[in-house]
Design an enzyme around this catalytic site. Structure first.
Site: not given
Length: 370
Positions: A24, A55-57, A76, A99, A258
């Protein structure tokens, strides 16, 4: 350890040679992303019709044609950080599903793999690597209770770098979701995996290639130390955050995220900004995989670890729990994982004028073995 010659590859084949970034660490910095989104509709974290936007998972989207149901979806992917393709597939699955676990959802309607083969692969290398990556991804999905979850692979693309990841999708009712916006002053911050997995993987590669950084590690550490640290990281990074998500419901967690490419403090800040109330996340403990802090110091990379900003791949969940539930959560988590994983109370939530996440000056570093 992966032995390429047993699969018909050259003995010196290394999957990590087919990328310039690992895991990552391929993410651009969070502040750069925010700059690109500024002034666009994409920037809005609570767009009309969306419970969770940018902006979030993951995205949480109400289905207009099917009232009472919501679509939960995440995309992802990352680049190889290990040379074993099967292990890479297992880590990739854990990273993708995490996520969705962050909003308390543990059932999936479909999981789709994203795979690209490097333009630098020979045909034999492509056949071996992609086959083993898919095997690891699929076997981990089945082994973790998702034998009946459809796994889709639509296409295999060509790219300068090998890429592995996926799309996880779930359709569920609102009671199945824990929205990441309800942190309360007095909450305890719990982290469900130690930090340092990426550095542990890097050290293993330095050892394999006998680099200058490896020689620096040998000034205070042994080959056995590097091997042990790598094995702890593998155990952590291949473990799914499923049990943590289930326990979030049992103990009425207020929110979670996460921990991956933005590091603990980066993701904590992002979560704090998303809260309904103005809150401050105060982090006073940093659990780090055994030897990693020493490794980072020896190679001159300890600043990110000591500041809570180390890049993570397939990290744990950072969860806001009611104060009276934190001890019980941690006990149940250890029991649910048969003692093979650990969770840590790393801080608390206070009221604030502006939402933020900070590392306390007297932060305690905890060395973790699994």
């Amino acid at each position: 350890m992966f032995q390429p010659e047993k699969h018909g590859l050259e003995p010196d084949f290394q999957l990590t040679k087919f990328t310039t970034h690992t895991g990552u660490s391929c993410k651009i910095p969070q502040k750069v992303l925010e700059k690109y989104l500024r002034g666009t509709e994409i920037e809005n974290k609570n767009n009309d019709g969306y419970l969770i936007g940018s902006g979030m998972d993951c995205a949480v989207i109400p289905l207009k044609r099917h009232k009472d149901y919501l679509l939960i979806q995440t995309v992802d992917f990352f680049y190889p950080m290990v040379n074993d393709p099967e292990l890479l597939g297992r880590i990739a699955l854990a990273n993708v599903l995490s996520d969705v676990y962050a909003v308390g959802v543990t059932q999936f309607d479909t999981v789709e793999m994203i795979v690209s083969t490097s333009t630098s692969f020979s045909e034999k290398e492509r056949d071996v690597v992609i086959g083993l990556v898919m095997k690891g991804f699929q076997n981990s999905l089945k082994a973790n209770g998702y034998r009946n979850t459809p796994l889709i692979i639509r296409q295999l693309k060509i790219n300068p770098w090998c890429i592995i990841g996926g799309i996880a999708t779930s359709v569920c009712r609102s009671e199945e979701i824990i929205l990441p916006s309800n942190a309360q002053p007095g909450d305890v911050l719990v982290l469900t995996k130690p930090l340092g997995g990426q550095m542990a993987m890097d050290a293993h590669l330095w050892q394999l290639n006998q680099t200058e950084k490896y020689k620096k590690l040998l000034s205070e550490c042994s080959d056995a130390d590097i091997k042990e640290t790598f094995e702890i990281a593998v155990k952590s990074m291949t473990y799914l955050n499923k049990n943590a998500a289930l326990l979030m419901h049992k103990y009425q967690a207020h929110c979670a995220t996460d921990i991956t490419g933005f590091g603990l403090l980066g993701h904590a800040n992002n979560l704090a900004q998303f809260q309904k109330e103005k809150v401050l996340f105060q982090i006073n403990k940093l659990p780090i995989i055994k030897n990693v802090l020493k490794f980072s110091t020896l190679v001159g990379q300890s600043t990110k670890f000591r500041s809570g900003r180390s890049v993570e791949t397939s990290g744990g969940l950072l969860i806001c729990l009611p104060a009276d539930a934190a001890d019980k959560f941690c006990r149940d988590f250890e029991e649910a994982t048969n003692g093979e994983q650990k969770s840590f109370q790393i801080g608390h939530v206070t009221a604030a004028n502006e939402s933020d996440a900070v590392l306390c000056e007297d932060v305690e570093f905890i060395e973790v073995s699994l």
